[in-house]
Design a protein around this motif. Sequence first.
Motif, PDB file in Angstrom:
ATOM      1  N   UNK A   8      25.856  41.838  47.769  1.00  0.00           N
ATOM      2  CA  UNK A   8      27.018  40.947  47.814  1.00  0.00           C
ATOM      3  C   UNK A   8      28.215  41.737  48.311  1.00  0.00           C
ATOM      4  N   UNK A   9      28.814  41.259  49.391  1.00  0.00           N
ATOM      5  CA  UNK A   9      29.983  41.893  49.991  1.00  0.00           C
ATOM      6  C   UNK A   9      31.220  41.110  49.589  1.00  0.00           C
ATOM      7  N   UNK A  10      32.183  41.774  48.983  1.00  0.00           N
ATOM      8  CA  UNK A  10      33.449  41.133  48.657  1.00  0.00           C
ATOM      9  C   UNK A  10      34.528  41.627  49.607  1.00  0.00           C
ATOM     10  N   UNK A  11      35.141  40.710  50.334  1.00  0.00           N
ATOM     11  CA  UNK A  11      36.175  41.092  51.302  1.00  0.00           C
ATOM     12  C   UNK A  11      37.537  40.652  50.785  1.00  0.00           C
ATOM     13  N   UNK A  12      38.355  41.630  50.424  1.00  0.00           N
ATOM     14  CA  UNK A  12      39.721  41.354  49.979  1.00  0.00           C
ATOM     15  C   UNK A  12      40.592  41.257  51.241  1.00  0.00           C
ATOM     16  N   UNK A  36      38.287  36.825  49.210  1.00  0.00           N
ATOM     17  CA  UNK A  36      39.473  36.693  48.362  1.00  0.00           C
ATOM     18  C   UNK A  36      40.711  37.010  49.172  1.00  0.00           C
ATOM     19  N   UNK A  37      41.733  36.182  49.033  1.00  0.00           N
ATOM     20  CA  UNK A  37      43.019  36.420  49.684  1.00  0.00           C
ATOM     21  C   UNK A  37      44.072  35.582  48.968  1.00  0.00           C
ATOM     22  N   UNK A  38      45.284  35.606  49.495  1.00  0.00           N
ATOM     23  CA  UNK A  38      46.345  34.785  48.909  1.00  0.00           C
ATOM     24  C   UNK A  38      46.023  33.302  49.000  1.00  0.00           C
ATOM     25  N   UNK A  39      45.114  32.943  49.893  1.00  0.00           N
ATOM     26  CA  UNK A  39      44.804  31.526  50.135  1.00  0.00           C
ATOM     27  C   UNK A  39      43.537  31.056  49.431  1.00  0.00           C
ATOM     28  N   UNK A  40      42.886  31.897  48.647  1.00  0.00           N
ATOM     29  CA  UNK A  40      41.649  31.500  47.981  1.00  0.00           C
ATOM     30  C   UNK A  40      41.842  31.394  46.473  1.00  0.00           C
ATOM     31  N   UNK A  42      39.511  32.422  44.447  1.00  0.00           N
ATOM     32  CA  UNK A  42      38.902  33.645  43.919  1.00  0.00           C
ATOM     33  C   UNK A  42      39.907  34.792  43.972  1.00  0.00           C
ATOM     34  N   UNK A  43      40.228  35.351  42.832  1.00  0.00           N
ATOM     35  CA  UNK A  43      41.201  36.429  42.744  1.00  0.00           C
ATOM     36  C   UNK A  43      40.564  37.757  43.165  1.00  0.00           C
ATOM     37  N   UNK A  44      41.381  38.698  43.665  1.00  0.00           N
ATOM     38  CA  UNK A  44      40.830  39.986  44.103  1.00  0.00           C
ATOM     39  C   UNK A  44      40.049  40.702  43.008  1.00  0.00           C
ATOM     40  N   UNK A  45      40.566  40.659  41.789  1.00  0.00           N
ATOM     41  CA  UNK A  45      39.884  41.345  40.687  1.00  0.00           C
ATOM     42  C   UNK A  45      38.499  40.742  40.431  1.00  0.00           C
ATOM     43  N   UNK A  46      38.398  39.402  40.455  1.00  0.00           N
ATOM     44  CA  UNK A  46      37.106  38.740  40.234  1.00  0.00           C
ATOM     45  C   UNK A  46      36.151  38.990  41.396  1.00  0.00           C
ATOM     46  N   UNK A  47      36.705  39.005  42.595  1.00  0.00           N
ATOM     47  CA  UNK A  47      35.882  39.314  43.766  1.00  0.00           C
ATOM     48  C   UNK A  47      35.293  40.720  43.639  1.00  0.00           C
ATOM     49  N   UNK A  48      36.108  41.667  43.203  1.00  0.00           N
ATOM     50  CA  UNK A  48      35.658  43.051  43.038  1.00  0.00           C
ATOM     51  C   UNK A  48      34.562  43.160  41.984  1.00  0.00           C
TER      52      UNK A  48
END
Length: 282
Positions: A8-12, A36-40, A42-48
């Motif tokens: 699983x690749x998470x792209x911030x 994950x971005x300002x427009x999603x 999904x928060x960066x922390x959860x994506x990570x």
Amino acid sequence: MISMEKITIGIIGGTGQMGQLFKRFFEKNNCKVLISSRRTKLKPEDCARQSDVVLVSVPIEDTISIIKKISPCINSDSLLIDTTSIKEEPVDAMLRHAKCEVIGMHPVFGPNVSSLQDQTIVLCPARTKKWLKWIVDIFEKNNARVKITTPQKHDEMMSVIQGLNHFSTLSVAHAMKNLRISIEESLAYTSPIYKLRMAMVGRILNQNPNLYANIEIMNKKNVKVLEAYIDSAKKLQKIIEAKNTEEFVRYFNECAEFFGSFKKEAEELSDYLIEQMVKKSK
């Protein structure tokens, strides 16, 4: 052995142009991709937390703060990568704030490429055991050119490849502005090689100025390189002002000797490009 199908690749910053490019790339290679971005939502922390490989693809000025924010959330057996065009500071931040494996990455191309075929990707392994082979394999499988180096060497090379070249290009454009030269009128007087030079100038000026500001300002190694450039330019200016043909020829030959056998390759490549430009204009 790492199975690509289970990655699983998470792209911030994944809604940006480069983030979207890597989203398409990894999905094509059978990876699950989270964005994950300002427009999603999904928060960066959860994506990570949910990702095996975390790719930070945000503007240079935001990279360190994002690394600090998400690093505590990344699993220790995962991989953290940044994609900026400078490497020393981001890699240092990843090593200090994350417990996982760390690789600095610089895709040396823009987001408009159709594939990674023959594109260069610089990798700076900083703390890695299992993930380096995986990422090299996936890029080389797609015929990308992978260059492995240190963050220090990367920034040193980029100070010339990017810092020096962009500086000289912008200087040419600004001098022409001050001289009130009409680009359109000048093209009526010139050969294809000048038009090619202007195309490279115009190409940069058609991009985001903040990106180039960060490239010029944030690489600490640029200062020394630009001082060398200005010293060389001043030396040449003095030779011309003195009308010293002998010194000019010596200056020219020093440059020619330094470029060595690449001169011939450069002439052949530029001849080819000129030929294509002439065909296009017909």
